[in-house]
Design a protein around this motif. Structure first.
Motif, PDB file in Angstrom:
ATOM      1  N   GLU A   5      52.152  73.378  63.330  1.00  0.00           N
ATOM      2  CA  GLU A   5      53.453  73.199  63.979  1.00  0.00           C
ATOM      3  C   GLU A   5      54.546  73.870  63.155  1.00  0.00           C
ATOM      4  O   GLU A   5      55.462  74.459  63.665  1.00  0.00           O
ATOM      5  N   ARG A  10      59.183  79.989  67.841  1.00  0.00           N
ATOM      6  CA  ARG A  10      59.677  79.942  69.214  1.00  0.00           C
ATOM      7  C   ARG A  10      60.814  80.952  69.351  1.00  0.00           C
ATOM      8  O   ARG A  10      61.826  80.847  68.655  1.00  0.00           O
ATOM      9  N   ALA A  37      60.695  80.758  74.104  1.00  0.00           N
ATOM     10  CA  ALA A  37      61.333  79.462  74.358  1.00  0.00           C
ATOM     11  C   ALA A  37      62.489  79.555  75.357  1.00  0.00           C
ATOM     12  O   ALA A  37      63.126  78.564  75.661  1.00  0.00           O
ATOM     13  N   LYS A  52      70.521  75.066  73.637  1.00  0.00           N
ATOM     14  CA  LYS A  52      69.715  74.004  74.258  1.00  0.00           C
ATOM     15  C   LYS A  52      68.217  74.207  74.022  1.00  0.00           C
ATOM     16  O   LYS A  52      67.429  73.298  74.200  1.00  0.00           O
ATOM     17  N   SER A  53      67.840  75.440  73.690  1.00  0.00           N
ATOM     18  CA  SER A  53      66.402  75.721  73.514  1.00  0.00           C
ATOM     19  C   SER A  53      65.966  75.261  72.126  1.00  0.00           C
ATOM     20  O   SER A  53      66.793  74.964  71.272  1.00  0.00           O
ATOM     21  N   LYS A  54      64.659  75.226  71.911  1.00  0.00           N
ATOM     22  CA  LYS A  54      64.157  74.836  70.588  1.00  0.00           C
ATOM     23  C   LYS A  54      63.777  76.080  69.780  1.00  0.00           C
ATOM     24  O   LYS A  54      62.949  76.022  68.872  1.00  0.00           O
ATOM     25  N   ALA A  55      64.399  77.216  70.135  1.00  0.00           N
ATOM     26  CA  ALA A  55      64.045  78.477  69.479  1.00  0.00           C
ATOM     27  C   ALA A  55      64.430  78.467  68.002  1.00  0.00           C
ATOM     28  O   ALA A  55      65.443  77.872  67.625  1.00  0.00           O
ATOM     29  N   ASN A  56      63.593  79.106  67.170  1.00  0.00           N
ATOM     30  CA  ASN A  56      63.998  79.294  65.772  1.00  0.00           C
ATOM     31  C   ASN A  56      64.220  80.785  65.449  1.00  0.00           C
ATOM     32  O   ASN A  56      64.662  81.136  64.374  1.00  0.00           O
ATOM     33  N   LYS A  80      74.858  77.560  65.633  1.00  0.00           N
ATOM     34  CA  LYS A  80      73.478  77.281  65.223  1.00  0.00           C
ATOM     35  C   LYS A  80      73.136  78.131  63.986  1.00  0.00           C
ATOM     36  O   LYS A  80      72.361  79.088  64.067  1.00  0.00           O
ATOM     37  N   LEU A  83      69.553  79.395  62.979  1.00  0.00           N
ATOM     38  CA  LEU A  83      68.763  80.273  63.861  1.00  0.00           C
ATOM     39  C   LEU A  83      68.692  81.689  63.279  1.00  0.00           C
ATOM     40  O   LEU A  83      69.710  82.265  62.913  1.00  0.00           O
TER      41      LEU A  83
END
Length: 217
Positions: A5, A10, A37, A52-56, A80, A83
């Motif tokens: 994980e 993403r 994502a 809102k996305s869980k993108a990194n 963010k 990110l």
């Protein structure tokens, strides 16, 4: 399980060309450690949806139809900061790359890059590192050692710089205004300001400067 994980990447894709987004999704679908994502086709949606996305990791096109990619980048880094943003560009690696990195991008890649380079870049920025191609690393190294007296354009704002490159590419003020969704008056003000800052008098002199400094092809 926790370990996998941790390394899962993403990616959020922001590009106004559907065909480019599909191509990127196809490349990423082949990677086990990467999934998509979310996606957006303009700057406003990109800034809103990526939050809102869980993108990194975010792949952000530098020239979106509604907003300058560097403006979008600055907003995203404010909302963010963690990110990792990898800028994608049609432009060859010129001053745009340096501006993007200064504005908080984790890397800069031209759309002509090979799929393998894209995947390497995504993994690298996801791991907290910066990514630049070998050619750009060379340019950055040279510019550090170069005499900065010549680089007047580095003192321009992002919008002024964008106006400079567009004038130097042969575009009229009215065309630039339409392209950037701004008024002719605003673009004329940018042009006037950059002429003063660069101690130049005409668009022809701007064009000569831009070509001499490799800012346009």
């Amino acid at each position: 399980r926790r370990m996998t994980e941790k390394i899962h990447i993403r990616v959020f894709i922001a590009d106004d060309h559907a065909i480019v987004r599909e191509g990127l999704k196809q490349i990423l679908a082949e990677q086990r450690d990467i999934n998509v994502a979310g996606e957006a086709e303009n700057g406003v949606d990109a800034a809103r949806l990526v939050g809102k996305s869980k993108a990194n990791v975010m792949l952000l096109d530098i020239s979106l139809p509604d907003r300058n990619g560097i403006d979008v980048l600055k907003q995203i880094k404010k909302d963010k900061p963690e990110l990792a943003v990898l800028m994608l560009s049609m432009h060859r690696e010129d001053q745009y790359a340096i501006r993007a990195l200064k504005a908080g991008a984790s890397g800069y890649l031209t759309k002509q890059s090979a799929p393998r380079e894209l995947v390497t870049a995504i993994r690298q920025v996801a791991g907290g590192q910066k990514y630049v191609s070998a050619a750009l690393a060379q340019t950055l190294a040279s510019s550090i050692g170069a005499n900065h007296e010549a680089a007047v354009h580095e003192g321009l704002s992002d919008r002024e710089y964008q106006t400079l490159t567009m004038i130097a590419s042969g575009m009229a003020v009215s065309d630039i205004a339409r392209e950037l969704s701004l008024s002719v008056k605003t673009i004329s003000e940018y042009r006037a300001r950059l002429l003063v800052k660069m101690k130049l008098k005409t668009s022809a002199e701007l064009t000569t400067y831009a070509i001499r400094n490799g800012l346009v092809d």
